[in-house]
Write a protein that holds these residues in place. Structure first.
Motif, PDB file in Angstrom:
ATOM      1  N   VAL A  44      24.626 -16.852  14.920  1.00 57.52           N
ATOM      2  CA  VAL A  44      23.343 -17.353  14.449  1.00 57.52           C
ATOM      3  C   VAL A  44      23.528 -17.666  12.968  1.00 57.52           C
ATOM      4  CG1 VAL A  44      20.919 -16.844  14.062  1.00 57.52           C
ATOM      5  CG2 VAL A  44      22.055 -16.003  16.132  1.00 57.52           C
ATOM      6  N   ARG A  45      23.358 -18.932  12.611  1.00 53.76           N
ATOM      7  CA  ARG A  45      23.780 -19.386  11.286  1.00 53.76           C
ATOM      8  C   ARG A  45      22.633 -19.980  10.477  1.00 53.76           C
ATOM      9  NH1 ARG A  45      26.722 -23.419  12.902  1.00 53.76           N
ATOM     10  NH2 ARG A  45      28.555 -22.088  13.269  1.00 53.76           N
ATOM     11  N   ALA A  46      22.572 -19.568   9.210  1.00 55.62           N
ATOM     12  CA  ALA A  46      21.736 -20.246   8.219  1.00 55.62           C
ATOM     13  C   ALA A  46      22.665 -20.670   7.096  1.00 55.62           C
ATOM     14  CB  ALA A  46      20.644 -19.319   7.698  1.00 55.62           C
ATOM     15  N   ALA A  98      25.281 -16.253   7.030  1.00 53.30           N
ATOM     16  CA  ALA A  98      24.534 -16.933   5.969  1.00 53.30           C
ATOM     17  C   ALA A  98      25.521 -17.438   4.934  1.00 53.30           C
ATOM     18  CB  ALA A  98      23.530 -15.981   5.319  1.00 53.30           C
ATOM     19  N   ALA A 156      25.319 -12.642  12.416  1.00 54.47           N
ATOM     20  CA  ALA A 156      24.262 -13.216  11.585  1.00 54.47           C
ATOM     21  C   ALA A 156      24.926 -13.780  10.343  1.00 54.47           C
ATOM     22  CB  ALA A 156      23.228 -12.153  11.221  1.00 54.47           C
ATOM     23  N   ASP A 193      16.724 -19.796  16.905  1.00 55.86           N
ATOM     24  CA  ASP A 193      17.872 -19.512  17.770  1.00 55.86           C
ATOM     25  C   ASP A 193      17.838 -18.069  18.257  1.00 55.86           C
ATOM     26  OD1 ASP A 193      18.822 -22.073  17.458  1.00 55.86           O
ATOM     27  OD2 ASP A 193      20.250 -21.548  15.871  1.00 55.86           O
ATOM     28  N   LEU A 242      18.409 -12.017   9.142  1.00 53.08           N
ATOM     29  CA  LEU A 242      18.788 -12.478  10.478  1.00 53.08           C
ATOM     30  C   LEU A 242      19.299 -11.338  11.352  1.00 53.08           C
ATOM     31  CD1 LEU A 242      20.583 -15.854   9.657  1.00 53.08           C
ATOM     32  CD2 LEU A 242      18.161 -15.444  10.167  1.00 53.08           C
ATOM     33  N   GLU A 251      15.476 -22.406  11.466  1.00 53.00           N
ATOM     34  CA  GLU A 251      16.310 -22.784  12.617  1.00 53.00           C
ATOM     35  C   GLU A 251      17.042 -21.574  13.182  1.00 53.00           C
ATOM     36  OE1 GLU A 251      20.008 -25.810  13.748  1.00 53.00           O
ATOM     37  OE2 GLU A 251      19.032 -25.952  11.783  1.00 53.00           O
ATOM     38  N   ALA A 252      17.563 -20.719  12.296  1.00 54.70           N
ATOM     39  CA  ALA A 252      18.267 -19.523  12.757  1.00 54.70           C
ATOM     40  C   ALA A 252      17.320 -18.575  13.487  1.00 54.70           C
ATOM     41  CB  ALA A 252      18.923 -18.820  11.576  1.00 54.70           C
ATOM     42  N   SER A 279      21.372 -12.909   5.473  1.00 55.62           N
ATOM     43  CA  SER A 279      22.106 -12.337   6.614  1.00 55.62           C
ATOM     44  C   SER A 279      21.439 -11.047   7.085  1.00 55.62           C
ATOM     45  CB  SER A 279      23.573 -12.097   6.260  1.00 55.62           C
ATOM     46  OG  SER A 279      23.725 -11.078   5.294  1.00 55.62           O
TER      47      SER A 279
END
Length: 202
Positions: free
Chosen positions: A174-176, A138, A136, A196, A20, A192-193, A17
């Motif tokens: 925005v997600r991981a 996670a 952000a 984005d 991100l 992927e995050a 997190s």
């Protein structure tokens, strides 16, 4: 323009997190040259959780406790920073299906009736309109809509609901997720995050 950057993970440099949220801040610096960034590491320097002494002080009681007094000053600074900011970036990992307690402690200082929201005859009204927020997110497992565990997700949904309650409805997540499900899953989720984030426009 001002951006308020909050991190709440206890993992330091190992935190997804935090990775991100830092990328989100960098993206906004690129989109808005000259933007002022105010950063708070809520895990490293948290406020105290609310107590009876805090509530008494909020209602006008004097306090001679130096720790409480300093903590109240920090909470007031949180409020000032939020009001002065146009963009909010929140680093929010999932801990036990919800958010880290230092982030909740921050929320308890800024979600104040008469300041960031008010009660009206037709229900509560948020007073922080016109701001944008970026979360952000996670999490070790998979909790997104449609997954078997989706009903256990009280992290992103809580933050989105709380921000809307305060008047902030322009929220981007925005997600991981699935980052504890093996190195390849983590690598793919983070990639992927980051993609984005790179696609965010002004």
């Amino acid at each position: 323009m001002q951006l308020l950057h909050l991190d709440s993970s206890v993992l330091g440099g190992a935190s997804v997190s935090r990775q991100l949220s830092a990328e989100l801040v960098a993206r906004h610096r690129a989109l808005h040259p000259g933007i002022q960034v105010v950063s708070r590491d809520l895990a490293a320097d948290p406020v105290l959780h609310l107590s009876g002494a805090h509530l008494a002080a909020f209602n006008g009681a004097a306090t001679e406790d130096a720790t409480i007094t300093a903590d109240l000053v920090k909470g007031n600074a949180y409020m000032d920073e939020l009001f002065a900011s146009d963009i909010l970036v929140i680093g929010a990992p999932m801990y036990n299906l919800s958010i880290p307690t230092p982030l909740k402690a921050w929320i308890d200082r800024i979600a104040v009736a008469g300041k960031t929201f008010r009660y009206t005859a037709t229900g509560p009204e948020g007073l922080l309109k016109g701001k944008r927020a970026f979360i952000a997110s996670a999490r070790g497992g998979v909790y997104s809509a449609g997954s078997p565990a989706a009903g256990l997700e009280h992290q992103e949904s809580y933050l989105i609901g709380l921000l809307a309650f305060l008047g902030i409805t322009d929220v981007t997540v925005v997600r991981a997720e699935g980052i504890a499900m093996g190195p390849e899953a983590k690598k793919a989720a983070v990639a992927e995050a980051l993609a984005d984030i790179a696609a965010i426009s002004a």
